[in-house]
Design a protein around this motif. Structure first.
Motif, PDB file in Angstrom:
ATOM      1  N   LEU A  17      37.594  41.601  33.168  1.00  0.00           N
ATOM      2  CA  LEU A  17      36.170  41.327  33.012  1.00  0.00           C
ATOM      3  C   LEU A  17      35.657  40.339  34.049  1.00  0.00           C
ATOM      4  N   ASN A  18      36.546  39.462  34.530  1.00  0.00           N
ATOM      5  CA  ASN A  18      36.143  38.434  35.493  1.00  0.00           C
ATOM      6  C   ASN A  18      36.095  38.941  36.931  1.00  0.00           C
ATOM      7  N   GLY A  19      36.642  40.136  37.183  1.00  0.00           N
ATOM      8  CA  GLY A  19      36.632  40.689  38.534  1.00  0.00           C
ATOM      9  C   GLY A  19      38.000  41.209  38.938  1.00  0.00           C
ATOM     10  N   ASN A  54      44.122  38.641  30.206  1.00  0.00           N
ATOM     11  CA  ASN A  54      43.155  38.490  31.286  1.00  0.00           C
ATOM     12  C   ASN A  54      43.880  37.816  32.442  1.00  0.00           C
ATOM     13  N   PHE A  55      43.204  37.678  33.546  1.00  0.00           N
ATOM     14  CA  PHE A  55      43.830  37.098  34.738  1.00  0.00           C
ATOM     15  C   PHE A  55      44.420  35.722  34.441  1.00  0.00           C
ATOM     16  N   ASP A  98      38.346  28.190  27.366  1.00  0.00           N
ATOM     17  CA  ASP A  98      36.951  28.173  26.947  1.00  0.00           C
ATOM     18  C   ASP A  98      36.196  29.333  27.607  1.00  0.00           C
ATOM     19  N   ASP A  99      34.893  29.402  27.394  1.00  0.00           N
ATOM     20  CA  ASP A  99      34.097  30.517  27.910  1.00  0.00           C
ATOM     21  C   ASP A  99      34.057  30.565  29.441  1.00  0.00           C
ATOM     22  N   VAL A 191      44.547  47.587  35.332  1.00  0.00           N
ATOM     23  CA  VAL A 191      43.199  47.306  34.830  1.00  0.00           C
ATOM     24  C   VAL A 191      43.318  46.839  33.382  1.00  0.00           C
ATOM     25  N   ILE A 192      42.556  45.800  33.034  1.00  0.00           N
ATOM     26  CA  ILE A 192      42.553  45.264  31.671  1.00  0.00           C
ATOM     27  C   ILE A 192      41.181  45.504  31.062  1.00  0.00           C
ATOM     28  N   PRO A 193      41.057  46.337  30.038  1.00  0.00           N
ATOM     29  CA  PRO A 193      39.746  46.588  29.420  1.00  0.00           C
ATOM     30  C   PRO A 193      39.286  45.396  28.608  1.00  0.00           C
TER      31      PRO A 193
END
Length: 437
Positions: A17-19, A54-55, A98-99, A191-193
Protein backbone atom coordinates in the motif's frame (compact mmCIF):
# COMPACT_ATOMS: atom_id res chain seq x y z
CA UNK A 1 21.55 -14.33 7.56
CA UNK A 2 18.93 -13.36 4.97
CA UNK A 3 20.74 -10.09 4.37
CA UNK A 4 23.87 -11.94 3.31
CA UNK A 5 21.84 -14.05 0.88
CA UNK A 6 20.06 -11.16 -0.85
CA UNK A 7 22.51 -8.25 -0.68
CA UNK A 8 23.50 -8.71 -4.32
CA UNK A 9 19.93 -8.74 -5.66
CA UNK A 10 18.84 -5.86 -7.87
CA UNK A 11 15.53 -4.22 -8.77
CA UNK A 12 12.04 -4.66 -7.33
CA UNK A 13 11.61 -6.47 -4.05
CA UNK A 14 8.02 -5.84 -2.97
CA UNK A 15 4.97 -3.67 -3.56
CA UNK A 16 2.44 -2.78 -0.88
CA UNK A 17 0.00 0.00 0.00
CA UNK A 18 2.94 2.34 0.66
CA UNK A 19 4.44 1.87 -2.82
CA UNK A 20 7.13 -0.22 -4.52
CA UNK A 21 10.47 -0.95 -2.86
CA UNK A 22 13.74 -2.25 -4.27
CA UNK A 23 16.07 -4.73 -2.61
CA UNK A 24 18.31 -1.77 -1.84
CA UNK A 25 15.41 -0.03 -0.03
CA UNK A 26 14.67 -3.21 1.85
CA UNK A 27 18.24 -3.80 3.05
CA UNK A 28 18.52 -0.15 4.12
CA UNK A 29 15.34 -0.44 6.23
CA UNK A 30 16.51 -3.75 7.76
CA UNK A 31 19.77 -2.11 8.85
CA UNK A 32 17.90 0.90 10.27
CA UNK A 33 15.79 -1.38 12.47
CA UNK A 34 18.86 -3.33 13.57
CA UNK A 35 20.58 -0.14 14.69
CA UNK A 36 17.45 1.10 16.45
CA UNK A 37 16.81 -2.15 18.33
CA UNK A 38 20.36 -3.15 19.29
CA UNK A 39 20.10 -1.45 22.69
CA UNK A 40 16.46 -2.46 23.26
CA UNK A 41 16.80 -6.23 22.88
CA UNK A 42 18.72 -8.74 24.97
CA UNK A 43 19.45 -12.40 24.27
CA UNK A 44 16.46 -14.73 24.79
CA UNK A 45 13.94 -11.88 24.76
CA UNK A 46 10.45 -12.65 23.46
CA UNK A 47 9.63 -9.96 20.91
CA UNK A 48 6.12 -9.74 19.46
CA UNK A 49 5.52 -8.07 16.08
CA UNK A 50 1.89 -6.95 16.02
CA UNK A 51 1.27 -6.31 12.34
CA UNK A 52 0.30 -7.83 9.02
CA UNK A 53 2.54 -7.96 5.95
CA UNK A 54 3.96 -4.69 4.71
CA UNK A 55 7.36 -3.33 3.78
CA UNK A 56 8.09 -2.22 7.35
CA UNK A 57 6.91 -5.33 9.20
CA UNK A 58 8.86 -7.62 6.85
CA UNK A 59 11.98 -5.45 7.25
CA UNK A 60 11.50 -5.68 11.01
CA UNK A 61 11.12 -9.46 10.94
CA UNK A 62 14.32 -9.88 8.93
CA UNK A 63 16.23 -7.48 11.18
CA UNK A 64 15.15 -9.49 14.23
CA UNK A 65 16.25 -12.78 12.64
CA UNK A 66 19.86 -11.82 13.39
CA UNK A 67 19.20 -11.52 17.14
CA UNK A 68 19.42 -14.43 19.58
CA UNK A 69 15.74 -14.08 20.55
CA UNK A 70 12.21 -15.49 20.25
CA UNK A 71 10.12 -13.70 17.59
CA UNK A 72 6.31 -13.81 17.71
CA UNK A 73 4.56 -12.51 14.57
CA UNK A 74 0.90 -11.76 15.28
CA UNK A 75 -1.62 -10.42 12.78
CA UNK A 76 -4.13 -7.94 14.18
CA UNK A 77 -7.13 -9.77 15.54
CA UNK A 78 -9.92 -9.41 18.12
CA UNK A 79 -9.02 -7.80 21.42
CA UNK A 80 -9.88 -10.96 23.38
CA UNK A 81 -7.70 -13.19 21.17
CA UNK A 82 -4.86 -10.67 21.29
CA UNK A 83 -5.05 -10.49 25.08
CA UNK A 84 -5.07 -14.30 25.42
CA UNK A 85 -2.03 -14.74 23.19
CA UNK A 86 -0.07 -11.95 24.85
CA UNK A 87 -0.79 -13.40 28.30
CA UNK A 88 0.27 -16.86 27.10
CA UNK A 89 3.59 -15.65 25.68
CA UNK A 90 4.19 -12.72 28.06
CA UNK A 91 6.63 -10.98 25.68
CA UNK A 92 9.38 -8.62 26.81
CA UNK A 93 8.59 -6.23 23.94
CA UNK A 94 5.63 -5.57 21.64
CA UNK A 95 6.58 -3.88 18.36
CA UNK A 96 3.96 -2.24 16.16
CA UNK A 97 3.58 0.70 13.78
CA UNK A 98 1.59 3.92 13.88
CA UNK A 99 -0.33 5.33 10.89
CA UNK A 100 2.90 6.89 9.58
CA UNK A 101 4.78 3.55 9.79
CA UNK A 102 6.85 4.74 12.73
CA UNK A 103 7.97 1.91 14.99
CA UNK A 104 6.29 1.79 18.40
CA UNK A 105 8.21 -0.06 21.12
CA UNK A 106 6.18 -1.18 24.13
CA UNK A 107 7.97 -2.81 27.07
CA UNK A 108 5.96 -5.20 29.24
CA UNK A 109 6.40 -6.21 32.83
CA UNK A 110 7.13 -9.93 32.94
CA UNK A 111 4.51 -11.89 34.85
CA UNK A 112 5.55 -15.46 34.05
CA UNK A 113 8.65 -17.34 35.01
CA UNK A 114 8.76 -19.81 32.12
CA UNK A 115 12.07 -18.92 30.52
CA UNK A 116 13.08 -22.60 30.29
CA UNK A 117 9.94 -23.35 28.25
CA UNK A 118 10.69 -20.69 25.63
CA UNK A 119 14.49 -20.56 25.43
CA UNK A 120 15.38 -24.00 24.07
CA UNK A 121 16.21 -22.63 20.61
CA UNK A 122 17.82 -19.36 21.66
CA UNK A 123 20.01 -21.21 24.17
CA UNK A 124 21.66 -22.84 21.15
CA UNK A 125 22.51 -19.41 19.72
CA UNK A 126 19.75 -19.55 17.08
CA UNK A 127 16.68 -17.39 16.50
CA UNK A 128 13.30 -18.89 17.38
CA UNK A 129 9.92 -18.05 15.93
CA UNK A 130 6.86 -18.75 18.06
CA UNK A 131 3.62 -19.68 16.29
CA UNK A 132 0.11 -20.44 17.47
CA UNK A 133 -2.04 -23.23 16.12
CA UNK A 134 -4.87 -22.04 13.89
CA UNK A 135 -7.45 -24.32 15.48
CA UNK A 136 -10.95 -22.89 15.89
CA UNK A 137 -11.73 -24.56 19.20
CA UNK A 138 -9.92 -24.63 22.53
CA UNK A 139 -6.85 -22.70 23.61
CA UNK A 140 -4.33 -22.13 20.78
CA UNK A 141 -1.28 -24.39 21.02
CA UNK A 142 2.09 -22.64 21.24
CA UNK A 143 4.92 -23.97 19.07
CA UNK A 144 8.55 -22.82 18.97
CA UNK A 145 10.27 -23.25 15.60
CA UNK A 146 13.99 -22.80 14.93
CA UNK A 147 13.80 -19.80 12.57
CA UNK A 148 17.51 -20.01 11.80
CA UNK A 149 17.11 -23.60 10.59
CA UNK A 150 14.01 -22.75 8.54
CA UNK A 151 15.90 -19.96 6.76
CA UNK A 152 18.99 -22.11 6.12
CA UNK A 153 16.79 -24.94 4.74
CA UNK A 154 15.83 -22.71 1.78
CA UNK A 155 18.61 -22.95 -0.78
CA UNK A 156 19.28 -19.77 -2.78
CA UNK A 157 19.21 -20.09 -6.59
CA UNK A 158 22.21 -19.54 -8.83
CA UNK A 159 20.59 -16.40 -10.15
CA UNK A 160 17.77 -14.11 -9.08
CA UNK A 161 14.29 -15.33 -10.08
CA UNK A 162 11.96 -12.83 -11.73
CA UNK A 163 8.59 -14.59 -11.31
CA UNK A 164 6.23 -12.32 -9.37
CA UNK A 165 4.20 -13.62 -6.42
CA UNK A 166 1.22 -12.27 -4.52
CA UNK A 167 1.27 -13.00 -0.79
CA UNK A 168 -2.05 -14.01 0.82
CA UNK A 169 -1.19 -16.57 3.52
CA UNK A 170 -0.91 -14.97 6.93
CA UNK A 171 2.16 -13.30 8.48
CA UNK A 172 1.77 -15.49 11.60
CA UNK A 173 1.23 -18.76 9.69
CA UNK A 174 3.98 -21.22 8.69
CA UNK A 175 2.71 -21.27 5.09
CA UNK A 176 2.81 -17.48 4.81
CA UNK A 177 6.29 -17.28 6.32
CA UNK A 178 7.50 -20.03 3.99
CA UNK A 179 6.27 -18.10 0.92
CA UNK A 180 7.81 -14.86 2.19
CA UNK A 181 11.20 -16.42 2.89
CA UNK A 182 11.27 -18.19 -0.48
CA UNK A 183 10.53 -14.92 -2.28
CA UNK A 184 13.27 -13.04 -0.44
CA UNK A 185 15.90 -15.75 -0.75
CA UNK A 186 15.08 -16.42 -4.43
CA UNK A 187 15.03 -12.70 -5.22
CA UNK A 188 11.45 -12.97 -6.51
CA UNK A 189 9.38 -9.74 -6.39
CA UNK A 190 6.03 -9.94 -4.62
CA UNK A 191 2.85 -7.95 -4.15
CA UNK A 192 1.08 -7.50 -0.79
CA UNK A 193 -2.67 -6.73 -1.01
CA UNK A 194 -4.17 -4.21 1.39
CA UNK A 195 -7.00 -6.70 2.03
CA UNK A 196 -7.58 -10.33 1.09
CA UNK A 197 -10.77 -9.86 -0.90
CA UNK A 198 -11.06 -11.77 -4.21
CA UNK A 199 -11.94 -8.64 -6.20
CA UNK A 200 -8.84 -6.77 -4.97
CA UNK A 201 -6.57 -9.76 -5.55
CA UNK A 202 -7.89 -10.15 -9.12
CA UNK A 203 -7.18 -6.49 -9.84
CA UNK A 204 -3.66 -6.69 -8.37
CA UNK A 205 -2.82 -9.84 -10.35
CA UNK A 206 -3.87 -8.00 -13.48
CA UNK A 207 -2.16 -4.69 -12.60
CA UNK A 208 1.20 -6.16 -11.58
CA UNK A 209 1.13 -9.21 -13.88
CA UNK A 210 1.50 -11.65 -11.01
CA UNK A 211 2.71 -15.14 -12.01
CA UNK A 212 2.31 -17.22 -8.85
CA UNK A 213 -0.59 -17.30 -6.39
CA UNK A 214 0.05 -19.29 -3.16
CA UNK A 215 -3.26 -19.59 -1.33
CA UNK A 216 -5.88 -21.81 0.28
CA UNK A 217 -8.84 -23.76 -1.14
CA UNK A 218 -11.14 -21.45 0.83
CA UNK A 219 -9.83 -18.39 -1.00
CA UNK A 220 -9.94 -20.20 -4.35
CA UNK A 221 -13.57 -21.09 -3.66
CA UNK A 222 -14.31 -17.42 -2.96
CA UNK A 223 -12.50 -16.54 -6.19
CA UNK A 224 -14.74 -18.89 -8.19
CA UNK A 225 -17.94 -17.33 -6.81
CA UNK A 226 -16.68 -13.74 -7.05
CA UNK A 227 -18.94 -11.65 -9.28
CA UNK A 228 -15.98 -9.77 -10.77
CA UNK A 229 -14.14 -13.00 -11.69
CA UNK A 230 -12.75 -12.43 -15.17
CA UNK A 231 -10.32 -14.91 -16.69
CA UNK A 232 -8.87 -12.19 -18.94
CA UNK A 233 -7.53 -10.44 -15.81
CA UNK A 234 -5.64 -13.57 -14.75
CA UNK A 235 -3.70 -14.22 -17.96
CA UNK A 236 -0.35 -13.62 -16.27
CA UNK A 237 -0.91 -16.48 -13.77
CA UNK A 238 1.28 -19.51 -14.39
CA UNK A 239 0.96 -21.38 -11.09
CA UNK A 240 -1.45 -21.66 -8.18
CA UNK A 241 -0.20 -23.47 -5.10
CA UNK A 242 -2.82 -24.52 -2.57
CA UNK A 243 -2.62 -26.04 0.88
CA UNK A 244 -3.24 -25.60 4.65
CA UNK A 245 -6.69 -27.26 4.36
CA UNK A 246 -8.62 -29.77 2.28
CA UNK A 247 -9.27 -29.21 -1.43
CA UNK A 248 -12.51 -30.68 -2.76
CA UNK A 249 -12.73 -32.55 -6.06
CA UNK A 250 -15.54 -30.21 -7.10
CA UNK A 251 -13.46 -27.07 -6.56
CA UNK A 252 -10.41 -28.58 -8.24
CA UNK A 253 -12.54 -29.37 -11.31
CA UNK A 254 -13.89 -25.79 -11.37
CA UNK A 255 -10.37 -24.37 -11.25
CA UNK A 256 -9.17 -26.56 -14.09
CA UNK A 257 -12.23 -25.64 -16.15
CA UNK A 258 -11.92 -21.88 -15.60
CA UNK A 259 -8.11 -21.63 -15.58
CA UNK A 260 -6.99 -24.35 -18.02
CA UNK A 261 -3.55 -22.81 -18.65
CA UNK A 262 -2.64 -22.44 -14.97
CA UNK A 263 -0.70 -25.24 -13.28
CA UNK A 264 -2.11 -26.33 -9.89
CA UNK A 265 0.27 -27.63 -7.23
CA UNK A 266 -0.82 -29.07 -3.90
CA UNK A 267 1.49 -28.09 -1.04
CA UNK A 268 1.62 -29.79 2.33
CA UNK A 269 3.04 -29.06 5.74
CA UNK A 270 2.23 -28.36 9.35
CA UNK A 271 3.21 -25.69 11.85
CA UNK A 272 4.82 -28.50 13.83
CA UNK A 273 7.11 -29.78 11.06
CA UNK A 274 7.36 -26.95 8.51
CA UNK A 275 6.37 -26.94 4.84
CA UNK A 276 7.37 -29.94 2.70
CA UNK A 277 8.39 -29.97 -0.94
CA UNK A 278 5.68 -31.77 -2.93
CA UNK A 279 4.83 -32.83 -6.45
CA UNK A 280 1.22 -33.12 -7.60
CA UNK A 281 0.40 -36.07 -9.82
CA UNK A 282 -1.25 -33.55 -12.16
CA UNK A 283 -3.19 -30.28 -11.96
CA UNK A 284 -6.38 -32.38 -12.03
CA UNK A 285 -5.41 -34.75 -9.24
CA UNK A 286 -5.47 -34.50 -5.46
CA UNK A 287 -2.72 -37.12 -5.23
CA UNK A 288 0.77 -35.80 -4.48
CA UNK A 289 4.24 -37.01 -3.55
CA UNK A 290 6.52 -35.74 -0.80
CA UNK A 291 9.89 -35.13 -2.50
CA UNK A 292 11.71 -33.42 0.35
CA UNK A 293 15.15 -34.70 1.36
CA UNK A 294 14.87 -32.78 4.64
CA UNK A 295 11.64 -34.54 5.66
CA UNK A 296 10.66 -38.18 6.22
CA UNK A 297 7.19 -39.66 6.17
CA UNK A 298 5.47 -42.96 6.84
CA UNK A 299 1.88 -44.19 6.95
CA UNK A 300 0.73 -46.18 9.97
CA UNK A 301 -2.85 -47.43 10.14
CA UNK A 302 -3.81 -45.02 7.39
CA UNK A 303 -2.42 -42.00 9.31
CA UNK A 304 0.43 -39.85 7.99
CA UNK A 305 3.51 -39.44 10.21
CA UNK A 306 6.27 -36.88 9.56
CA UNK A 307 9.80 -36.40 10.84
CA UNK A 308 11.67 -33.20 10.04
CA UNK A 309 14.90 -31.37 10.86
CA UNK A 310 12.84 -28.21 11.32
CA UNK A 311 10.09 -29.60 13.53
CA UNK A 312 9.23 -28.42 17.02
CA UNK A 313 9.96 -30.50 20.12
CA UNK A 314 6.39 -30.20 21.31
CA UNK A 315 3.86 -27.68 22.55
CA UNK A 316 4.64 -25.22 25.31
CA UNK A 317 1.11 -25.19 26.75
CA UNK A 318 -0.48 -28.44 25.65
CA UNK A 319 -0.05 -32.20 25.99
CA UNK A 320 2.33 -33.72 23.46
CA UNK A 321 0.72 -37.08 22.63
CA UNK A 322 1.29 -36.53 18.89
CA UNK A 323 5.09 -36.33 19.30
CA UNK A 324 6.70 -39.75 19.58
CA UNK A 325 9.96 -40.52 21.38
CA UNK A 326 11.76 -41.47 18.15
CA UNK A 327 11.07 -38.07 16.56
CA UNK A 328 7.95 -38.89 14.53
CA UNK A 329 4.96 -36.55 14.60
CA UNK A 330 1.47 -37.99 14.13
CA UNK A 331 -0.26 -35.46 11.86
CA UNK A 332 -3.80 -36.75 12.37
CA UNK A 333 -4.27 -36.74 8.58
CA UNK A 334 -5.75 -39.90 7.08
CA UNK A 335 -4.39 -40.78 3.65
CA UNK A 336 -4.74 -43.29 0.86
CA UNK A 337 -2.08 -44.24 -1.66
CA UNK A 338 -2.23 -45.19 -5.32
CA UNK A 339 -0.20 -47.72 -7.29
CA UNK A 340 2.40 -45.08 -8.23
CA UNK A 341 3.18 -44.17 -4.64
CA UNK A 342 1.26 -40.89 -4.57
CA UNK A 343 -0.81 -40.07 -1.48
CA UNK A 344 -4.12 -38.24 -0.98
CA UNK A 345 -5.54 -36.72 2.18
CA UNK A 346 -8.98 -38.20 2.78
CA UNK A 347 -9.81 -36.72 6.19
CA UNK A 348 -8.79 -35.98 9.75
CA UNK A 349 -8.55 -38.73 12.33
CA UNK A 350 -10.32 -36.61 14.96
CA UNK A 351 -13.17 -35.75 12.57
CA UNK A 352 -14.32 -39.33 11.91
CA UNK A 353 -18.01 -39.75 12.74
CA UNK A 354 -19.09 -43.03 14.34
CA UNK A 355 -22.66 -43.92 13.32
CA UNK A 356 -23.74 -47.13 15.02
CA UNK A 357 -20.19 -48.49 14.83
CA UNK A 358 -19.74 -47.49 11.18
CA UNK A 359 -17.07 -44.88 10.33
CA UNK A 360 -17.92 -41.83 8.25
CA UNK A 361 -15.37 -39.44 6.74
CA UNK A 362 -16.83 -35.89 6.45
CA UNK A 363 -14.79 -35.09 3.34
CA UNK A 364 -16.58 -37.75 1.27
CA UNK A 365 -19.98 -36.23 2.10
CA UNK A 366 -18.77 -32.64 1.68
CA UNK A 367 -17.57 -33.42 -1.85
CA UNK A 368 -21.04 -34.74 -2.75
CA UNK A 369 -22.83 -31.74 -1.23
CA UNK A 370 -20.45 -29.26 -2.89
CA UNK A 371 -21.31 -30.72 -6.29
CA UNK A 372 -24.87 -29.40 -5.99
CA UNK A 373 -25.49 -26.19 -7.91
CA UNK A 374 -26.02 -23.28 -5.49
CA UNK A 375 -23.77 -24.64 -2.72
CA UNK A 376 -20.74 -22.43 -2.06
CA UNK A 377 -19.22 -24.71 0.57
CA UNK A 378 -20.17 -27.16 3.30
CA UNK A 379 -18.98 -28.56 6.61
CA UNK A 380 -20.05 -32.00 7.79
CA UNK A 381 -20.07 -32.78 11.52
CA UNK A 382 -21.80 -34.98 14.06
CA UNK A 383 -24.42 -34.57 16.77
CA UNK A 384 -24.96 -37.06 19.64
CA UNK A 385 -27.86 -39.47 19.22
CA UNK A 386 -29.23 -41.91 21.81
CA UNK A 387 -30.01 -44.59 19.23
CA UNK A 388 -26.85 -44.77 17.04
CA UNK A 389 -24.35 -42.77 19.06
CA UNK A 390 -23.99 -39.99 16.48
CA UNK A 391 -25.86 -38.68 13.46
CA UNK A 392 -24.40 -36.90 10.44
CA UNK A 393 -25.19 -33.20 10.07
CA UNK A 394 -24.11 -30.61 7.51
CA UNK A 395 -23.75 -26.86 7.49
CA UNK A 396 -24.39 -25.52 3.98
CA UNK A 397 -23.02 -22.15 2.85
CA UNK A 398 -25.07 -20.58 0.09
CA UNK A 399 -26.15 -17.22 -1.27
CA UNK A 400 -29.65 -18.53 -2.06
CA UNK A 401 -32.31 -16.92 0.15
CA UNK A 402 -35.07 -19.57 -0.11
CA UNK A 403 -33.29 -22.85 0.61
CA UNK A 404 -36.29 -25.22 0.51
CA UNK A 405 -35.58 -26.43 -3.05
CA UNK A 406 -31.82 -26.59 -2.42
CA UNK A 407 -32.37 -28.69 0.70
CA UNK A 408 -34.48 -31.17 -1.23
CA UNK A 409 -31.88 -31.44 -3.99
CA UNK A 410 -29.02 -31.99 -1.54
CA UNK A 411 -30.95 -34.76 0.19
CA UNK A 412 -31.74 -36.41 -3.15
CA UNK A 413 -28.12 -36.27 -4.39
CA UNK A 414 -26.81 -37.66 -1.09
CA UNK A 415 -29.29 -40.56 -1.08
CA UNK A 416 -28.20 -41.57 -4.59
CA UNK A 417 -24.45 -41.26 -3.98
CA UNK A 418 -24.01 -42.38 -0.36
CA UNK A 419 -24.80 -45.31 1.90
CA UNK A 420 -27.86 -44.64 4.02
CA UNK A 421 -25.92 -44.12 7.30
CA UNK A 422 -23.78 -41.40 5.63
CA UNK A 423 -26.71 -39.27 4.45
CA UNK A 424 -26.98 -36.10 6.60
CA UNK A 425 -29.96 -36.19 8.94
CA UNK A 426 -29.91 -32.44 9.59
CA UNK A 427 -29.02 -29.60 7.22
CA UNK A 428 -28.26 -26.07 8.41
CA UNK A 429 -27.98 -23.14 5.99
CA UNK A 430 -25.82 -20.04 6.36
CA UNK A 431 -24.35 -17.29 4.24
CA UNK A 432 -20.60 -17.40 3.75
CA UNK A 433 -18.94 -15.01 6.19
CA UNK A 434 -15.52 -13.66 5.19
CA UNK A 435 -12.88 -12.59 7.73
CA UNK A 436 -9.35 -11.24 7.27
CA UNK A 437 -8.02 -14.76 7.88
Amino acid sequence: MIVELIKNYQGECMTDLNGSFTFSDFLHQVNEFKTLLTHEINNHHRVLIYSDYNFYSISLLVSLSDFNINIIPLVKTTQSEYKEKVETINPHLILSFDDNNKLIIKKLQLLLNKEEAFNGVSNKGDTAIILFSSGTTGKPKVMIQNFTKIISSIKPPRRQKSLRFIILLMFDHIGGLNTLLNCLINGSPFVIPEARSPSLVISLINKYQVNILPTTPTFLNLLMIEESFDISKLKSLKLITYGTERMSEVLLNKLNLNLPKVKLLQTFGTSETGILKTQSKSSKSLFFKIIDNEKEYKIVGGELYLRSKTQVNGYVNHKNDSFLADGWYATGDLVETDKDGYIKIIGRKNKIINVGGLKVLPKEIEDIINSVNGVDDSTVFSEPNNLVGNIVCAKIFTQIENTKKLKSEIKSVCRKALDKYKVPVKLFFEKLEITSR
